[in-house]
Design an enzyme around this catalytic site. Sequence first.
Site, PDB file in Angstrom:
ATOM      1  N   SER A   1      -4.255  -8.507 -44.908  1.00  0.00           N
ATOM      2  CA  SER A   1      -3.645  -9.661 -44.004  1.00  0.00           C
ATOM      3  C   SER A   1      -2.460  -8.946 -43.374  1.00  0.00           C
ATOM      4  O   SER A   1      -2.533  -8.008 -42.802  1.00  0.00           O
ATOM      5  CB  SER A   1      -3.468 -10.811 -44.839  1.00  0.00           C
ATOM      6  OG  SER A   1      -3.341 -11.869 -44.027  1.00  0.00           O
TER       7      SER A   1
ATOM      8  N   ASP B   1     -10.262 -12.201 -43.518  1.00  0.00           N
ATOM      9  CA  ASP B   1      -8.972 -11.886 -44.205  1.00  0.00           C
ATOM     10  C   ASP B   1      -9.352 -11.460 -45.666  1.00  0.00           C
ATOM     11  O   ASP B   1      -9.819 -12.220 -46.447  1.00  0.00           O
ATOM     12  CB  ASP B   1      -7.985 -13.187 -44.425  1.00  0.00           C
ATOM     13  CG  ASP B   1      -6.590 -12.711 -44.549  1.00  0.00           C
ATOM     14  OD1 ASP B   1      -6.292 -12.363 -45.670  1.00  0.00           O
ATOM     15  OD2 ASP B   1      -5.690 -13.116 -43.902  1.00  0.00           O
TER      16      ASP B   1
END
Length: 275
Positions: free
Chosen positions: A42, A159
């Site tokens: 991320s 993610d």
Amino acid sequence: MNNKKNIGLALSGGGARGLAHIGVLKVLKEAEIKISFIGGSSMGGIIGALYAAGMSPEDLASAAINKSKLSELIQLADITAIRRGLFEGHRIRALLSEWLQDIRTFDNLKIPLTLSAVDLNSSSEITLNRGELLPAIMATSAFPGIFPAIDHDGYRLIDGGVLNNLPVDRVREMGADMVIGVDVLFQVCDVSTGWKLPIPTPGFFEEFYRAEMIMQAQYARLKLEQCRPEVLICPQIPSNIAIFIGFTHAEQIIASGEHAARQALPLIYNLIEKG
């Protein structure tokens, strides 16, 4: 200094709080601690990729602070019309491409990099370390509900923090003898202010969303118990700095990372000296 070990750096996700990674990188650079491998999820993946591409900590800090103004952040918000996420992500993609300049693939990077993502089709973690760089960066940071999933190499990616928010294990697999982990979500899951979303939402959605995030944070802690870094840096970022709407506090967040890294330097030096 002359590293006696191949040092790897694992950078966690955490939205705006991930800007603390910049402060950590600044201190490591000043201390002349060479980083041989980087792994990230991320926001940690974004910061790690830009650093591996050649952006200095000073350039990263300048870029983050320049974009921390509310007017600048609004310009990056391209509301989606197809409802696969709150934002399309095209403007962020264009900005990252500008910062990467001519660095197009993993092979072009100055430091070996692995990014973590999750494939929605197989429900498994996917490591990204070859081929095109920009789609991989977008994939590792495609936070569910905020940005749409990324179709890449036959996967439908979101993610990496969903399954591996602090990818210490991936950095070890790269060949690191010693891993420095930076976890910016260490204390945030116990406070409601850390989960605020960038737009008003119904109360039930806020509760559902926070429950999902708490599960993710607890899973990350269990994974950390299975594979711990030699050095774990947890910047003390104020809990009211939320992961999505905390970008206006860029200077403060970066400073917290710098402070935490300076406190960790004696341990890092000691482990390096042991060889």
